[in-house]
Design a protein around this motif. Sequence first.
Motif, short mmCIF file in Angstrom:
data_model
loop_
_atom_site.label_atom_id
_atom_site.label_comp_id
_atom_site.label_asym_id
_atom_site.label_seq_id
_atom_site.Cartn_x
_atom_site.Cartn_y
_atom_site.Cartn_z
N SER A 1 0.83 4.07 -2.92
CA SER A 1 0.56 5.47 -2.57
C SER A 1 1.68 6.38 -3.07
CB SER A 1 0.40 5.60 -1.06
OG SER A 1 -0.73 4.87 -0.60
N SER A 2 2.93 5.92 -2.92
CA SER A 2 4.07 6.70 -3.39
C SER A 2 4.03 6.85 -4.91
CB SER A 2 5.38 6.05 -2.96
OG SER A 2 5.50 6.01 -1.56
N TYR A 3 3.64 5.78 -5.59
CA TYR A 3 3.57 5.82 -7.06
C TYR A 3 2.48 6.79 -7.53
CZ TYR A 3 3.32 4.17 -11.89
OH TYR A 3 3.33 4.10 -13.25
N ILE A 4 1.33 6.75 -6.86
CA ILE A 4 0.25 7.67 -7.22
C ILE A 4 0.67 9.11 -6.98
CG2 ILE A 4 -2.10 8.41 -6.61
CD1 ILE A 4 -2.73 5.49 -5.99
N ASN B 1 0.84 -1.21 0.00
CA ASN B 1 0.00 0.00 0.00
C ASN B 1 0.87 1.26 0.00
OD1 ASN B 1 -2.36 -1.50 0.03
ND2 ASN B 1 -2.51 -1.50 2.27
N ALA B 2 1.98 1.22 0.73
CA ALA B 2 2.88 2.38 0.77
C ALA B 2 3.50 2.62 -0.60
CB ALA B 2 3.96 2.15 1.82
N ILE B 3 3.89 1.56 -1.28
CA ILE B 3 4.49 1.70 -2.61
C ILE B 3 3.48 2.26 -3.60
CG2 ILE B 3 5.45 0.42 -4.56
CD1 ILE B 3 6.70 -1.50 -2.54
N GLN C 1 13.39 15.95 -10.29
CA GLN C 1 12.06 15.72 -9.76
C GLN C 1 11.65 14.25 -9.93
OE1 GLN C 1 8.92 17.58 -11.97
NE2 GLN C 1 7.34 17.13 -10.46
N VAL C 2 11.92 13.70 -11.10
CA VAL C 2 11.58 12.30 -11.37
C VAL C 2 12.41 11.38 -10.50
CG1 VAL C 2 11.61 10.48 -13.12
CG2 VAL C 2 10.79 12.77 -13.71
N GLU C 3 13.71 11.67 -10.37
CA GLU C 3 14.58 10.86 -9.51
C GLU C 3 14.06 10.84 -8.08
OE1 GLU C 3 19.06 11.13 -11.45
OE2 GLU C 3 18.37 12.72 -10.11
N SER C 4 13.66 12.00 -7.57
CA SER C 4 13.16 12.08 -6.20
C SER C 4 11.90 11.25 -6.02
CB SER C 4 12.88 13.55 -5.84
OG SER C 4 12.33 13.65 -4.54
N GLY C 5 10.99 11.31 -7.01
CA GLY C 5 9.76 10.55 -6.92
C GLY C 5 9.99 9.05 -6.98
N LEU C 6 10.92 8.62 -7.81
CA LEU C 6 11.22 7.19 -7.93
C LEU C 6 11.90 6.66 -6.67
CD1 LEU C 6 12.45 7.11 -11.64
CD2 LEU C 6 10.28 6.22 -10.76
N LYS C 7 12.80 7.47 -6.12
CA LYS C 7 13.50 7.04 -4.91
C LYS C 7 12.56 6.95 -3.72
CE LYS C 7 18.08 8.73 -6.28
NZ LYS C 7 19.16 9.72 -6.01
N SER C 8 11.47 7.73 -3.74
CA SER C 8 10.51 7.67 -2.64
C SER C 8 9.80 6.33 -2.58
CB SER C 8 9.47 8.79 -2.79
OG SER C 8 8.61 8.56 -3.89
#
Length: 227
Positions: free
Chosen positions: A61-64, A57-59, A179-186
């Motif tokens: 949510s992070s992807y959304i 669920n966390a993954i 920005q994309v790197e930060s989102g993927l690493k999250s």
Amino acid sequence: MKNKSAAKKKAAMPATQQHLSLGEIKNDTILMKDGTLRAALMVSSINFALKNEDEQNAIVSSYIGFLNSLDHSIQIVIQSRELYIKPYLEKLLQQEKAQANELLRMQIADYRAFISELVELSQIMSKHFFVIVPYDPLSNKQKGFWSRLMEVINPANLIKLKGERFLKRKYDLDQRVRQVESGLKSMGLEVARLDTQSLIELLYSTYNPDIALTEHLPPLNKIQVES
């Protein structure tokens, strides 16, 4: 006469590059013929099925959240290639020849044969995941319409550009990449931007999947480009 005629006919044929939308690769960036830019990120994978429900669920949510944070498009590419195991087999062969113990030498030979047969019969594939980040001046909503339009009136100049316009667009592209790197690493993913050499190798293997396994590209400083 036939040789001269064939040579003239071959010279008259358009080069393969003329049919591609790629213009140039430099500074870890792909320049397209239409004046837009591309950056490529290699991304690791996650074994989603092995995560517990809370982690899944966390993954998700992070992807959304990552997708909702984007104000531009991205492209997700999955590249499947036959597992290239020749260097590993050659290393085993060297160890086999250098082994003084007869029993260990036989075991290495059996293991090498087993690995070779397994890969050949099972057709084991390796997968690589990439995220392509584009930059189009017309899609940059932070700039005014006329400012964006003037940047694409003569996009062919970008290919020959030595400085300011390319660096300005690359700066905007780099911001998107971060920005994309930060989102993927999250999401717990590992991310690495492809440099110029890696971009060339990626495109080479993409357009030459058969020969790329046996004919590898030399280092960037040894590549000769015909003008």
